[in-house]
Design an enzyme around this catalytic site. Structure first.
Site, PDB file in Angstrom:
ATOM      1  CD  GLU A  49       3.991   2.794   0.243  1.00 16.41           C
ATOM      2  OE1 GLU A  49       3.917   1.737  -0.414  1.00 16.41           O
ATOM      3  OE2 GLU A  49       3.157   3.700   0.151  1.00 16.41           O
ATOM      4  CG  ASP A  60       2.081  -6.861  -4.701  1.00 11.98           C
ATOM      5  OD1 ASP A  60       1.629  -5.723  -4.511  1.00 11.98           O
ATOM      6  OD2 ASP A  60       2.659  -7.524  -3.823  1.00 11.98           O
TER       7      ASP A  60
END
Length: 277
Positions: A49, A60
């Site tokens: 990824e 995040d």
């Protein structure tokens, strides 16, 4: 079959789960990022990824936010990330590559153009954090036309009524978010993973990879034993960050430190099913 389907089928035949690694593209600079990405398959990563840095990364945690800031400072753009994948594909042919990011840069690029460009670069799948399945028709037809898997995040809070709709818009694999909240802030409750994965498996035959909150090899092993794979991101980003100099630049330790950590995680994931047997 796509590279993602082929890889998970091969791992199923081997009787083990996948190690999925996440790192932000261009962190801390393009050359170092590419060197790490090229080394991941030999270190044991089964799926790669690559984070597409964005100025407002709402899912995040602090570590990946800082990684994105370093990457943006190093010149990361969406076209730049696609060019990075093109360079990666010169030596990494078979390992699936998934881009993980947010919708705004894709929309600015043009959705149809982005999907075509991503596929041409060698991308296999997309995780678009802020596009819910109810809005999948903005992306899904273009992704399908370009042969890209559209991978969905499923949280512990996704209820039975909504689950079929989420799964119906998912291909490649399911990314099960093991915690509620942002990445890298706490560890998962591994005792709760098995029933949660069993619930998903009643609705789909797609592989399930568990992410968010996996930092140690033992945790990766537990996740891979409970599901079809473990996703590790923040722990790798933290290792990378710890090797940088005071100016945030790579040092001679940076590439090896990350790849050594991947080797340890991969060894634990490979041993997980054997231990369970």
């Amino acid at each position: 079959m796509s590279r993602i389907a082929t890889r998970f089928a091969a791992l199923r035949a081997e009787g083990r789960g996948a190690l999925v690694t996440f790192l932000s593209g261009f962190d801390p600079d393009r050359d170092t990022s590419l060197a790490i990405l090229k080394g991941l398959p030999d270190a044991g990563a089964d799926v790669i990824e690559i984070g597409v840095p964005f100025t407002d990364p709402m899912a995040d945690g602090p570590s990946i936010q800082r990684a994105g800031q370093r990457a943006l400072k190093a010149g990361a753009t969406l076209p730049g990330i696609l060019d990075l994948v093109r360079d990666l594909r010169r030596s990494v042919r078979d390992t699936p590559v998934v881009l993980m990011g947010y919708y705004n840069p894709i929309l600015s690029h043009g959705v149809a153009r982005f999907c075509a460009d991503a596929a041409d670069a060698g991308v296999d799948g997309l995780i678009i954090v802020d596009v819910p399945p109810e809005e999948a028709d903005e992306v899904e037809p273009h992704a399908r036309a370009s042969g890209l898997d559209l991978i969905r995040l499923i949280a512990p809070t996704t209820d039975e009524a909504r689950l079929p709709r989420v799964l119906g818009a998912t291909t490649g694999f399911i990314y099960y978010v093991a915690i509620t909240g942002i990445t890298g802030t706490r560890s998962a409750d591994y005792a709760a993973l098995a029933p949660a994965i069993a619930r998903l498996k009643r609705h789909t035959d797609l592989p399930v990879a568990i992410g968010f909150g996996i930092r140690q090899p033992a945790q990766a092993a537990e996740a891979a034993a409970a599901a079809d794979g473990a996703v590790v991101g923040t722990a790798l980003v933290d290792t990378l960050a710890a090797t940088l100099d005071e100016g945030g630049r790579a040092t001679p330790r940076t590439v090896d430190a990350v790849l050594d950590q991947v080797r340890g995680l991969a060894g634990a994931v490979r041993a997980a099913r054997k231990a369970a047997a």
